[in-house]
Design a protein around this motif. Structure first.
Motif, mmCIF file in Angstrom:
data_model
loop_
_atom_site.group_PDB
_atom_site.id
_atom_site.type_symbol
_atom_site.label_atom_id
_atom_site.label_comp_id
_atom_site.label_asym_id
_atom_site.label_seq_id
_atom_site.Cartn_x
_atom_site.Cartn_y
_atom_site.Cartn_z
ATOM 1 N N ASP A 129 0.835 -1.157 -0.041
ATOM 2 C CA ASP A 129 0.128 0.073 -0.063
ATOM 3 C C ASP A 129 0.794 1.176 -0.039
ATOM 4 O O ASP A 129 0.253 2.460 -0.062
ATOM 5 N N VAL A 130 1.947 1.131 -0.048
ATOM 6 C CA VAL A 130 3.227 2.009 -0.103
ATOM 7 C C VAL A 130 4.171 1.615 -0.760
ATOM 8 O O VAL A 130 4.753 0.729 -0.821
ATOM 9 N N THR A 131 4.780 2.652 -1.796
ATOM 10 C CA THR A 131 5.723 2.418 -2.838
ATOM 11 C C THR A 131 7.008 3.437 -2.360
ATOM 12 O O THR A 131 6.673 4.616 -2.359
ATOM 13 N N LEU A 132 7.926 2.902 -2.006
ATOM 14 C CA LEU A 132 9.293 3.836 -1.949
ATOM 15 C C LEU A 132 9.918 3.809 -3.190
ATOM 16 O O LEU A 132 10.315 2.763 -3.719
ATOM 17 N N GLN A 133 10.399 5.140 -3.624
ATOM 18 C CA GLN A 133 11.382 5.256 -4.610
ATOM 19 C C GLN A 133 12.788 5.161 -4.314
ATOM 20 O O GLN A 133 13.064 5.818 -3.276
ATOM 21 N N LEU A 134 13.592 4.357 -4.819
ATOM 22 C CA LEU A 134 14.915 4.309 -4.219
ATOM 23 C C LEU A 134 15.894 4.660 -5.070
ATOM 24 O O LEU A 134 17.193 4.925 -4.866
ATOM 25 N N GLY A 135 15.494 5.137 -6.597
ATOM 26 C CA GLY A 135 16.366 5.882 -7.543
ATOM 27 C C GLY A 135 17.477 4.762 -8.079
ATOM 28 O O GLY A 135 17.396 3.291 -7.774
ATOM 29 N N PRO A 136 18.290 5.105 -8.791
ATOM 30 C CA PRO A 136 18.963 6.172 -8.959
ATOM 31 C C PRO A 136 17.970 7.215 -9.736
ATOM 32 O O PRO A 136 17.930 8.414 -9.694
ATOM 33 N N VAL A 137 16.876 6.678 -10.594
ATOM 34 C CA VAL A 137 15.942 7.468 -11.107
ATOM 35 C C VAL A 137 14.815 7.601 -10.120
ATOM 36 O O VAL A 137 14.018 6.594 -9.849
ATOM 37 N N ILE A 138 14.252 8.850 -9.934
ATOM 38 C CA ILE A 138 13.267 9.224 -8.795
ATOM 39 C C ILE A 138 12.354 9.967 -9.584
ATOM 40 O O ILE A 138 12.821 11.069 -10.110
ATOM 41 N N LYS A 139 11.050 9.560 -9.911
ATOM 42 C CA LYS A 139 10.291 10.166 -10.693
ATOM 43 C C LYS A 139 9.560 11.315 -9.657
ATOM 44 O O LYS A 139 9.369 11.162 -8.504
ATOM 45 N N GLY A 140 9.290 12.607 -10.248
ATOM 46 C CA GLY A 140 8.381 13.506 -9.413
ATOM 47 C C GLY A 140 9.517 14.762 -8.797
ATOM 48 O O GLY A 140 10.526 14.482 -8.957
ATOM 49 N N THR A 141 8.853 15.743 -8.160
ATOM 50 C CA THR A 141 9.544 16.727 -7.582
ATOM 51 C C THR A 141 9.041 16.745 -6.116
ATOM 52 O O THR A 141 8.869 18.072 -5.618
ATOM 53 N N ALA A 142 8.683 15.874 -5.469
ATOM 54 C CA ALA A 142 8.069 15.974 -4.128
ATOM 55 C C ALA A 142 8.951 16.581 -3.166
ATOM 56 O O ALA A 142 8.407 17.389 -2.226
ATOM 57 N N LEU A 143 10.221 16.342 -3.084
ATOM 58 C CA LEU A 143 11.171 16.780 -2.206
ATOM 59 C C LEU A 143 11.215 18.222 -2.215
ATOM 60 O O LEU A 143 11.373 19.053 -1.412
ATOM 61 N N ARG A 144 11.201 18.867 -3.560
ATOM 62 C CA ARG A 144 11.343 20.071 -3.637
ATOM 63 C C ARG A 144 9.985 20.712 -3.387
ATOM 64 O O ARG A 144 10.011 21.997 -2.588
ATOM 65 N N ASP A 145 8.968 20.350 -3.797
ATOM 66 C CA ASP A 145 7.637 20.921 -3.805
ATOM 67 C C ASP A 145 7.144 20.950 -2.372
ATOM 68 O O ASP A 145 5.840 21.516 -2.083
ATOM 69 N N GLY A 146 7.512 19.891 -1.704
ATOM 70 C CA GLY A 146 6.934 19.452 -0.227
ATOM 71 C C GLY A 146 7.496 20.323 0.833
ATOM 72 O O GLY A 146 6.936 19.917 2.064
ATOM 73 N N VAL A 147 8.231 21.387 0.649
ATOM 74 C CA VAL A 147 8.818 22.200 1.650
ATOM 75 C C VAL A 147 8.248 23.443 1.411
ATOM 76 O O VAL A 147 8.275 24.122 0.055
ATOM 77 N N PRO A 148 8.384 24.682 2.244
ATOM 78 C CA PRO A 148 7.782 25.893 2.044
ATOM 79 C C PRO A 148 9.053 26.906 1.550
ATOM 80 O O PRO A 148 8.882 27.952 1.215
#
Length: 214
Positions: A129-148
């Motif tokens: 029920d949870v998928t963890l992205q390990l890379g080296p290819v990580i899709k999306g911009t969550a780390l950038r967009d998830g902080v103010p």
């Protein structure tokens, strides 16, 4: 010196000032970072040094919802949950980016591709029920967009902004160490950010911290 030479020298100096800026490292050495596209990587590396450990990790630790609580809140009202706990990306229809934490058992593992993932069962039903992205290819911009504190207006353009997301993902990928052997059945504790546009979306987490229990 004649007048023509002086004018040429002044023009050259003006171009030099416009083309780069001077920044100072901790030893007070002068380093030139070009102001244009060729300086994107250096500027983003400086941003990471200033923000990753001092701001990004503490923000996620302090604001993360347990994954079970996250599911309950988004099922009740995604917009209310997002307003209270998440940051929204830029652009129409952008996802809410939720800091999340949890513990689960690895029931799926894709470690053969460059976009490696682990599927976790966090609610004891034997299904991922949870998928963890390990890379080296990580899709999306969550780390950038998830902080103010990564604001688009602080960047030269969309390209530099996108490069920051890749730099963040690369930093995370470099920090992930998988245990030897088959990870299936191992218990994993994670902290990260998941983007959600609808309550029924798959919970895909870009981890900021990841640990395997013995």
């Amino acid at each position: 010196m004649n007048r023509a030479f002086l004018l040429a020298l002044a023009a050259a100096m003006s171009l030099g000032v416009a083309g780069c800026k001077i920044v100072y490292d901790s030893d007070k050495d002068e380093t030139e970072i070009p102001a244009g596209p060729e300086g994107d990587d250096a500027r983003n590396e400086a941003r990471l040094e200033e923000t990753f450990e001092p701001q990004l990790l503490p923000h996620i630790r302090d604001t993360a919802l347990d994954v079970g609580e996250l599911r309950r809140q988004i099922a009740a009202d995604l917009e209310a949950a997002g307003t209270a706990h998440a940051q929204r990306g830029t652009g129409a229809g952008a996802a809410w980016n939720f800091p999340v934490r949890g513990t689960g058992v690895v029931v799926e593992a894709n470690l053969e591709s460059r976009a490696r993932t682990l599927g976790l069962d966090t609610d004891d039903d034997a299904a991922a029920d949870v998928t963890l992205q390990l890379g080296p290819v990580i899709k999306g911009t969550a780390l950038r967009d998830g902080v103010p504190f990564y604001n688009f207006d602080d960047f030269r353009d969309q390209i530099e902004y996108a490069k920051l997301s890749r730099a963040l993902n690369d930093r995370i990928t470099a920090s992930i160490v998988l245990p030897e052997g088959d990870p299936l059945g191992r218990t994993v504790t994670f902290l990260g950010i998941t983007p959600l546009r609808a309550a029924g979306d798959e919970v895909i987490v870009t981890p900021a911290e990841l640990s395997f229990q013995p």
